[in-house]
Design a protein around this motif. Structure first.
Motif, PDB file in Angstrom:
ATOM      1  N   GLU A 158     -16.008 -66.401 -56.035  1.00  0.00           N
ATOM      2  CA  GLU A 158     -15.497 -65.096 -55.617  1.00  0.00           C
ATOM      3  C   GLU A 158     -13.977 -65.114 -55.474  1.00  0.00           C
ATOM      4  O   GLU A 158     -13.307 -64.136 -55.795  1.00  0.00           O
ATOM      5  CB  GLU A 158     -16.148 -64.682 -54.296  1.00  0.00           C
ATOM      6  CG  GLU A 158     -15.966 -63.219 -53.975  1.00  0.00           C
ATOM      7  CD  GLU A 158     -16.897 -62.729 -52.881  1.00  0.00           C
ATOM      8  OE1 GLU A 158     -17.016 -61.497 -52.739  1.00  0.00           O
ATOM      9  OE2 GLU A 158     -17.494 -63.565 -52.179  1.00  0.00           O
ATOM     10  N   THR A 159     -13.417 -66.223 -55.000  1.00  0.00           N
ATOM     11  CA  THR A 159     -11.961 -66.336 -54.908  1.00  0.00           C
ATOM     12  C   THR A 159     -11.330 -66.299 -56.289  1.00  0.00           C
ATOM     13  O   THR A 159     -10.291 -65.650 -56.504  1.00  0.00           O
ATOM     14  CB  THR A 159     -11.581 -67.649 -54.195  1.00  0.00           C
ATOM     15  OG1 THR A 159     -12.148 -67.652 -52.882  1.00  0.00           O
ATOM     16  CG2 THR A 159     -10.067 -67.799 -54.090  1.00  0.00           C
ATOM     17  N   GLU A 160     -11.963 -66.958 -57.229  1.00  0.00           N
ATOM     18  CA  GLU A 160     -11.448 -67.000 -58.598  1.00  0.00           C
ATOM     19  C   GLU A 160     -11.516 -65.635 -59.268  1.00  0.00           C
ATOM     20  O   GLU A 160     -10.555 -65.213 -59.942  1.00  0.00           O
ATOM     21  CB  GLU A 160     -12.251 -68.026 -59.397  1.00  0.00           C
ATOM     22  CG  GLU A 160     -11.864 -68.144 -60.865  1.00  0.00           C
ATOM     23  CD  GLU A 160     -12.756 -69.124 -61.596  1.00  0.00           C
ATOM     24  OE1 GLU A 160     -13.196 -68.807 -62.721  1.00  0.00           O
ATOM     25  OE2 GLU A 160     -13.010 -70.217 -61.049  1.00  0.00           O
ATOM     26  N   LEU A 161     -12.606 -64.907 -59.076  1.00  0.00           N
ATOM     27  CA  LEU A 161     -12.811 -63.649 -59.802  1.00  0.00           C
ATOM     28  C   LEU A 161     -12.286 -62.422 -59.055  1.00  0.00           C
ATOM     29  O   LEU A 161     -11.932 -61.427 -59.675  1.00  0.00           O
ATOM     30  CB  LEU A 161     -14.297 -63.461 -60.105  1.00  0.00           C
ATOM     31  CG  LEU A 161     -14.941 -64.524 -61.011  1.00  0.00           C
ATOM     32  CD1 LEU A 161     -16.414 -64.224 -61.224  1.00  0.00           C
ATOM     33  CD2 LEU A 161     -14.211 -64.622 -62.348  1.00  0.00           C
ATOM     34  N   ARG A 162     -12.258 -62.496 -57.717  1.00  0.00           N
ATOM     35  CA  ARG A 162     -11.892 -61.316 -56.937  1.00  0.00           C
ATOM     36  C   ARG A 162     -10.665 -61.532 -56.050  1.00  0.00           C
ATOM     37  O   ARG A 162     -10.237 -60.616 -55.351  1.00  0.00           O
ATOM     38  CB  ARG A 162     -13.067 -60.867 -56.066  1.00  0.00           C
ATOM     39  CG  ARG A 162     -14.274 -60.398 -56.874  1.00  0.00           C
ATOM     40  CD  ARG A 162     -15.414 -59.950 -55.966  1.00  0.00           C
ATOM     41  NE  ARG A 162     -16.520 -59.394 -56.735  1.00  0.00           N
ATOM     42  CZ  ARG A 162     -17.672 -58.976 -56.189  1.00  0.00           C
ATOM     43  NH1 ARG A 162     -17.854 -59.063 -54.865  1.00  0.00           N
ATOM     44  NH2 ARG A 162     -18.625 -58.484 -56.951  1.00  0.00           N
ATOM     45  N   GLY A 163     -10.147 -62.733 -56.047  1.00  0.00           N
ATOM     46  CA  GLY A 163      -8.960 -62.995 -55.253  1.00  0.00           C
ATOM     47  C   GLY A 163      -9.216 -63.207 -53.775  1.00  0.00           C
ATOM     48  O   GLY A 163      -8.282 -63.270 -52.978  1.00  0.00           O
ATOM     49  N   GLY A 164     -10.447 -63.304 -53.369  1.00  0.00           N
ATOM     50  CA  GLY A 164     -10.818 -63.520 -51.973  1.00  0.00           C
ATOM     51  C   GLY A 164     -12.323 -63.615 -51.860  1.00  0.00           C
ATOM     52  O   GLY A 164     -13.046 -63.248 -52.796  1.00  0.00           O
ATOM     53  N   ALA A 165     -12.789 -64.104 -50.715  1.00  0.00           N
ATOM     54  CA  ALA A 165     -14.229 -64.325 -50.541  1.00  0.00           C
ATOM     55  C   ALA A 165     -14.709 -63.692 -49.253  1.00  0.00           C
ATOM     56  O   ALA A 165     -13.983 -63.630 -48.257  1.00  0.00           O
ATOM     57  CB  ALA A 165     -14.556 -65.815 -50.541  1.00  0.00           C
ATOM     58  N   SER A 166     -15.934 -63.198 -49.268  1.00  0.00           N
ATOM     59  CA  SER A 166     -16.590 -62.664 -48.075  1.00  0.00           C
ATOM     60  C   SER A 166     -17.718 -63.604 -47.673  1.00  0.00           C
ATOM     61  O   SER A 166     -18.224 -64.361 -48.512  1.00  0.00           O
ATOM     62  CB  SER A 166     -17.156 -61.267 -48.349  1.00  0.00           C
ATOM     63  OG  SER A 166     -18.074 -61.320 -49.423  1.00  0.00           O
ATOM     64  N   PRO A 167     -18.125 -63.613 -46.394  1.00  0.00           N
ATOM     65  CA  PRO A 167     -19.180 -64.539 -45.966  1.00  0.00           C
ATOM     66  C   PRO A 167     -20.523 -64.191 -46.604  1.00  0.00           C
ATOM     67  O   PRO A 167     -20.991 -63.061 -46.517  1.00  0.00           O
ATOM     68  CB  PRO A 167     -19.218 -64.353 -44.450  1.00  0.00           C
ATOM     69  CG  PRO A 167     -18.633 -63.009 -44.197  1.00  0.00           C
ATOM     70  CD  PRO A 167     -17.622 -62.786 -45.275  1.00  0.00           C
ATOM     71  N   ARG A 168     -21.131 -65.166 -47.254  1.00  0.00           N
ATOM     72  CA  ARG A 168     -22.422 -64.948 -47.901  1.00  0.00           C
ATOM     73  C   ARG A 168     -23.470 -65.962 -47.462  1.00  0.00           C
ATOM     74  O   ARG A 168     -24.641 -65.826 -47.802  1.00  0.00           O
ATOM     75  CB  ARG A 168     -22.287 -64.967 -49.424  1.00  0.00           C
ATOM     76  CG  ARG A 168     -21.356 -63.880 -49.953  1.00  0.00           C
ATOM     77  CD  ARG A 168     -21.428 -63.736 -51.449  1.00  0.00           C
ATOM     78  NE  ARG A 168     -20.488 -62.731 -51.935  1.00  0.00           N
ATOM     79  CZ  ARG A 168     -20.731 -61.431 -51.965  1.00  0.00           C
ATOM     80  NH1 ARG A 168     -21.883 -60.973 -51.530  1.00  0.00           N
ATOM     81  NH2 ARG A 168     -19.832 -60.585 -52.423  1.00  0.00           N
ATOM     82  N   VAL A 169     -23.050 -66.982 -46.716  1.00  0.00           N
ATOM     83  CA  VAL A 169     -23.971 -67.972 -46.148  1.00  0.00           C
ATOM     84  C   VAL A 169     -23.721 -68.013 -44.652  1.00  0.00           C
ATOM     85  O   VAL A 169     -22.573 -68.104 -44.208  1.00  0.00           O
ATOM     86  CB  VAL A 169     -23.771 -69.365 -46.774  1.00  0.00           C
ATOM     87  CG1 VAL A 169     -24.704 -70.383 -46.132  1.00  0.00           C
ATOM     88  CG2 VAL A 169     -24.007 -69.312 -48.281  1.00  0.00           C
TER      89      VAL A 169
END
Length: 299
Positions: A158-169
């Motif tokens: 998600e960081t690579e494709l969207r520039g940031g990550a949201s909690p998913r686990v």
């Protein structure tokens, strides 16, 4: 602390909805069955039969059946968020608000349900109140580094494709914290330990199917409302395989089971000696000369 003041990490309505969907669609019970077998092994050395046991939060009869079959409990009451997948009477309720009078049970056992409770200290305190003196609490919950591989792959993709990550686990409790929580809730002789299970899958998609069938899909309050695209999942699957695959191509998934046990206090239980009450000196037991503080040893 009131329920409204407790930080809401998990959407409890969604937790139950995910679990209900898993049961209706065909519950994957391999992890629960493993924990039920381990629970009976842990209870085997306890030289007593529990008159009335509470099976807290289970979605199947597996634990109740094991307690009755092994003779460790004469009677079992089940409290569960839903009454599906059972042939036994079930009290429908929540782990956060136990509908039982104080000192109702000799044993409270919980398998794989407490890790999604928002107020774990409050739940443990209620369990402690529900136990009779010298009653036992035994629980297994997901914790430690559970699904660390999946977490890393999703964050990286998600960081690579969207520039940031949201909690998913979901965040998981640590074993050291668990022991402290047992003491805080008033349990005597608290014990917390961890068992690591490594499960292998063909790919990330097979792992995620199993998680959905166990009711463990993402139910975080702060989860992203954006749908996970196929492109994101494919990239996460590729990263997962690159980082966590065995030579045969199958990927590893870590499942850490944190085991908790503690007793409702009773006068018959072992207690630490009061300071200064020892009847023998450590120096005598070790066969050495006792020296006062600050005194230097000489040849």
């Amino acid at each position: 602390m009131t329920q409204s003041a407790v930080p809401q990490v998990f959407d409890r309505a969604l937790v139950h909805a995910r679990l209900r969907r898993a049961v209706v669609g065909g519950y994957e019970s391999f992890l629960f069955d493993r924990c039920a077998a381990d629970a009976t092994e842990r209870l085997a050395p306890v030289m007593r039969v529990f008159d009335h046991a509470l099976d807290l939060g289970a979605v199947s009869d597996g634990l109740a059946d094991a307690l009755l079959t092994t003779g460790k409990a004469r009677r079992v009451t089940r409290l569960a968020p839903l009454a599906a997948a059972t042939q036994r009477p079930v009290v429908t309720g929540r782990e956060e608000l136990l509908p039982f009078a104080p000192a109702s049970f000799d044993l409270v056992a919980s398998l794989l349900s407490l890790q999604s409770v928002n107020d774990l200290p409050g739940a443990l305190a209620q369990i402690r109140r529900a136990l009779r003196p010298d009653g036992l609490f035994l629980a297994a919950m997901l914790g430690g580094a559970t699904l660390t591989e999946l977490r890393q792959a999703l964050v990286a993709a998600e960081t690579e494709l969207r520039g940031g990550a949201s909690p998913r686990v979901a965040p998981f409790v640590e074993v050291r914290e668990s022991g402290a929580l047992l003491q805080r809730a008033g349990f005597a002789l608290p014990v917390a330990d961890i068992e690591r299970i490594t499960v292998r899958y063909g790919d990330l998609f097979a792992l995620m199917r199993d998680l959905r069938r166990m009711g463990f899909a993402n139910a975080l309050v702060e989860r992203s409302r954006k749908p996970i695209t196929r492109g994101l999942l494919l990239r996460a699957a590729a990263l997962y395989a690159a980082r966590f695959a065995d030579p045969d191509g199958r990927i590893r998934a870590t499942l850490d089971i944190v085991w908790l046990s503690g007793w409702a206090p009773h006068d018959s239980q072992q207690k630490p000696l009061r300071p200064g009450s020892a009847k023998a000196r450590l120096a005598d037991a070790l066969g050495v000369v006792e020296r006062s503080a600050g005194e230097q040893a000489r040849d």
